[in-house]
Design an enzyme around this catalytic site. Structure first.
Site, PDB file in Angstrom:
ATOM      1  N   SER A   1     -19.900 -19.667  60.746  1.00  0.00           N
ATOM      2  CA  SER A   1     -20.946 -18.803  60.215  1.00  0.00           C
ATOM      3  C   SER A   1     -20.330 -17.872  59.165  1.00  0.00           C
ATOM      4  O   SER A   1     -19.764 -18.343  58.191  1.00  0.00           O
ATOM      5  CB  SER A   1     -21.631 -18.044  61.352  1.00  0.00           C
ATOM      6  OG  SER A   1     -22.842 -17.477  60.932  1.00  0.00           O
TER       7      SER A   1
ATOM      8  N   ASP B   1     -30.863 -25.330  60.962  1.00  0.00           N
ATOM      9  CA  ASP B   1     -30.253 -24.001  61.052  1.00  0.00           C
ATOM     10  C   ASP B   1     -30.977 -23.024  60.126  1.00  0.00           C
ATOM     11  O   ASP B   1     -30.960 -23.199  58.906  1.00  0.00           O
ATOM     12  CB  ASP B   1     -28.775 -24.102  60.664  1.00  0.00           C
ATOM     13  CG  ASP B   1     -28.014 -22.807  60.867  1.00  0.00           C
ATOM     14  OD1 ASP B   1     -28.639 -21.761  61.135  1.00  0.00           O
ATOM     15  OD2 ASP B   1     -26.774 -22.841  60.770  1.00  0.00           O
TER      16      ASP B   1
ATOM     17  N   HIS C   1     -28.072 -23.706  64.210  1.00  0.00           N
ATOM     18  CA  HIS C   1     -26.892 -22.879  64.016  1.00  0.00           C
ATOM     19  C   HIS C   1     -25.878 -23.004  65.147  1.00  0.00           C
ATOM     20  O   HIS C   1     -24.676 -23.004  64.914  1.00  0.00           O
ATOM     21  CB  HIS C   1     -27.325 -21.415  63.882  1.00  0.00           C
ATOM     22  CG  HIS C   1     -26.261 -20.522  63.309  1.00  0.00           C
ATOM     23  ND1 HIS C   1     -25.819 -20.640  62.012  1.00  0.00           N
ATOM     24  CD2 HIS C   1     -25.553 -19.508  63.859  1.00  0.00           C
ATOM     25  CE1 HIS C   1     -24.885 -19.722  61.788  1.00  0.00           C
ATOM     26  NE2 HIS C   1     -24.705 -19.026  62.877  1.00  0.00           N
TER      27      HIS C   1
END
Length: 721
Positions: free
Chosen positions: A569, A655, A690
């Site tokens: 991330s 995501d 995600h």
């Protein structure tokens, strides 16, 4: 690059993304994005239904996945062996420690072979209280008198993705509101289960963030609705037996830069509605017991003022940075007059000692604080007497687990280190008796004495000292030849805990050193550590990570070209940045859902997270200084004609946080620009978002791939299984 770098063979040509230049100008600077077309125009629809992905993009991502699979086919036996090892370290029928609430105790557990959690309860009378002298600890398997309330395996059966989010029982224990995501897009559906019959009521609430708070009478619940841009923007009240279209709006946030979050105070009296970005917060409260409740603001938002709220008696307690309390303080105020002018310090600000969390129970104020990357719990009674709960290891993780009850003297905390499996304790704040309720078991065996955990410090280019948490086998010969996996994040003030993770043993037992670089952008050294790693100071995060790598080389743990970097991330952005800054350090880089297209994302105010992210990165559309800063470090824009290490980039098609096209565009530009090294591989999970796969064993498949790649990158994969 190091001359002895291992070369990964490539069995077929990598996909070549078509260049379709998209040109635009910002602050007088022309930017050319050759791969903008990989962002689907209908991205909102793709989040909800992956089948709507345009055919040309689908074909390209499919080709990328095929190339990655072919390139890594040789390590498939190793990946399977790693997954088997990691699974053998998991107690498959593991269960959490039951948390008492009235006549029941609630907990989650897994069944052997099950992918998803079971939400359960059993009679409270089985609970063994601290100080009783009973030598018991939570174990696996069903508890005596157990009732399974939500069976995650059954609910997820036949679905390619399933994630259970909230499971919240009503005050009278008759109902449970539960939420789940079946796409990976973080759009949760809330249902309500009758706990007497085990059947769901007709109520169905869609497009939510997954949060649920009951009204005290059990006839309604509150939730956070997600808008068309995937932002949690409204708090709604749903009355049982009514249609979602009739739900009442309790709060609506008009500023697209503020996300909305709901919770309730530990006392159970108030619903809290928090609107916040990364540097300002505003809290409203609502009496859950009132017949016709109305929200009231505690303190209207003031730029850069952060606070959160707890309740005790006729007072609110506030964890806040007010009045220059950079590392936070705790204040109190009357509920009747809660404005900032009435805040009185309870725990004053102490520079360098950051208060991360406050927890109020009937007779005690408990806080979790951290100093120089070491946490401790401090217990204070309302006479002002304090005592501390701490541990002696160099690096460890400590966490508070809020229970369901307020009228209690018992708190629950967890402790682990990189060598010590997690331990869960109940702690009596009056008698100071500490009872072990659970010790994490490693079925395949684990001897903490066989490992060493250390805390080192690197010196950054500007003289700052950067903490490093370290793990390796005790019998490892530290002659600089060991491969090393260096993990980093460094954003949003997130603290990276030095906690026990069984998966890491598969690398460490194969001769790896594992290290966490506690770089700026986190809060390991207080709020200043965060502020020194955001907006115009973001480059400190990257130079800190490189400094940690060089310090570990200088200390004899590894050598140049033997480091595998790993981050996800915002930590994936770190991976992209250090690949550009110091590619010679790394044998390989694993970038999970990497936020690498920073400039284009921050210029697109329609994307789900962009407006709330401007305080973290800056708004390049409004500020030329922010534009030039981001342009100077954004990984995608700074790919250059140089030799890069082997790179494995991973993303998720649904995501909403780091959209799939970010890693896809980055990989395309890397391949088109680099002069040597690699290979550069992309793997997009076409059925997840995600967090990757939701099932616990499916997640191991992803970890196994990452670790097999790390072993391959340093030349330790050949012939292993």
């Amino acid at each position: 690059m190091a001359s002895d770098r291992h070369t990964i063979p490539v069995p077929q040509a990598a996909p070549v993304a078509e260049r379709r230049p998209h040109r635009y100008e910002v602050h007088g600077v022309e930017v050319v994005d050759d791969y903008a077309w990989l962002k689907a125009d209908n991205w909102r629809a793709v989040l909800k239904d992956p089948a709507t992905l345009p055919a040309d993009i689908h074909a390209h991502l499919t080709a990328e996945n095929a190339f990655t699979e072919a390139t890594l086919a040789g390590i498939e036996p190793l990946r399977k062996a790693l997954v088997a090892e990691m699974r053998a370290r998991i107690r498959e029928d593991d269960s959490g420690v039951p948390a008492p609430d009235g006549p029941h105790a609630y907990y989650t557990r897994h069944r052997e072979g099950g992918q998803h959690p079971l939400v359960c309860r059993r009679p409270r009378t089985v609970i063994v209280l601290p100080g009783s002298g009973a030598e018991t600890a939570a174990d696996g398997g069903p508890e005596p008198g157990e009732t399974i309330l939500i069976d995650g395996d059954a609910e997820g059966a036949g679905l390619s993705f399933f994630e259970l989010s909230a499971a919240v029982h009503s005050d009278d224990h008759a109902l449970m509101a539960w939420s789940a995501d079946t796409k990976g897009s973080e759009l949760y559906v809330i249902k309500v289960r009758d706990l007497a019959t085990g059947q769901d009521l007709p109520d169905r609430v869609e497009a939510t963030s997954g949060e649920v708070i009951w009204a005290a009478d059990g006839k309604a619940f509150y939730y956070t609705a997600v808008d068309d841009n995937h932002r949690p923007a409204r708090v709604m009240r749903h009355r049982l037996g009514t249609d979602q279209n009739d739900d009442a709006t309790i709060y609506e946030e008009r500023d697209s830069g503020f996300f909305v979050h709901i919770d309730k105070t530990q006392s159970g009296t108030y619903l809290t509605v928090t609107a916040s970005d990364h540097e300002t917060a505003e809290v409203h409260i609502l009496d859950r017991h009132a017949a016709d409740p109305a929200l009231s603001v505690v303190q209207a938002r003031v730029p850069l003022l952060i606070y959160s709220v707890e309740h005790w008696g006729s007072y609110l307690f506030l964890l806040t940075n007010a009045d220059g309390a950079e590392d936070f303080k705790i204040a109190s105020c009357p509920i009747a007059t809660p404005g900032r002018e009435n805040w009185v310090d309870v725990i004053p600000h102490r520079p360098g000692i950051m208060i991360r969390h406050q927890h109020l129970i009937a007779g005690h104020l408990v806080r979790l604080e951290i100093e120089n990357a070491r946490p401790r719990i401090v217990v204070r009674d309302f006479s002002g007497t304090e005592h501390t709960v701490a541990f002696a290891e160099e690096a460890y993780s400590l966490g508070l687990q809020p229970g369901h009850e307020f009228e209690t003297a018992v708190i629950r905390f967890t402790y682990s280190s990189m060598t010590t499996p997690a331990e869960t304790y109940d702690y009596d704040c009056v008698t100071r008796a500490r009872q072990l309720r659970k010790r994490q078991t490693v079925p395949s065996g684990h001897k903490p004495e066989d490992y060493v955990t250390r805390r080192l410090f690197a010196t950054a280019p500007d003289g700052e000292t950067v903490p490093i948490s370290l793990l390796h086998r005790r019998d490892l010969v530290l002659d600089g030849s060991a491969p090393l996996l260096l993990y980093g994040y460094g954003s949003y003030g997130t603290l990276m805990p030095a906690s026990f993770r069984t998966n890491l043993l598969s690398l460490v037992d194969r001769g790896f050193v594992y290290a966490i670089a506690h770089v700026r952008g986190g809060t390991e050294k207080g709020w200043r550590w965060y502020m020194d790693g955001k907006r115009d100071k973001k480059p400190n995060t990257f130079s800190d990570f490189v400094a940690c790598g060089r310090a570990l080389i200088d200390a004899g743990y590894t050598t140049e070209g033997r480091i595998v970097a790993h981050g996800g991330s915002a930590g994936g952005m770190l991976m992209g940045a250090v690949a550009n800054l110091a590619p010679e350090l790394f044998a390989g880089i694993v970038a999970d859902v990497p936020f690498v297209d920073v400039l284009n994302t921050m210029l697109d105010g329609e994307l789900p997270l962009t407006p709330p992210e401007w305080p973290e990165w800056g708004n390049p559309a409004e500020s030329e200084a922010a534009f030039r800063t981001i342009l100077g470090y954004s990984p995608y824009e700074n790919v250059a004609a140089k030799t890069y290490p082997a790179i494995l980039a991973l993303g998720g098609l649904t995501d909403p946080r780091v959209t799939y096209w970010e890693p896809a565009k980055w990989v395309a530009r890397l391949r088109a620009s680099m002069t040597g090294g690699g290979p550069v591989m992309l793997r997009i999970n076409m059925e997840a978002g995600h967090g990757g796969a939701a099932g616990r064993f499916d997640r191991l498949e992803e970890v196994g791939l990452n670790y097999a790649f790390a072993l391959l990158a340093v030349g330790k994969a050949a012939g292993e299984a």
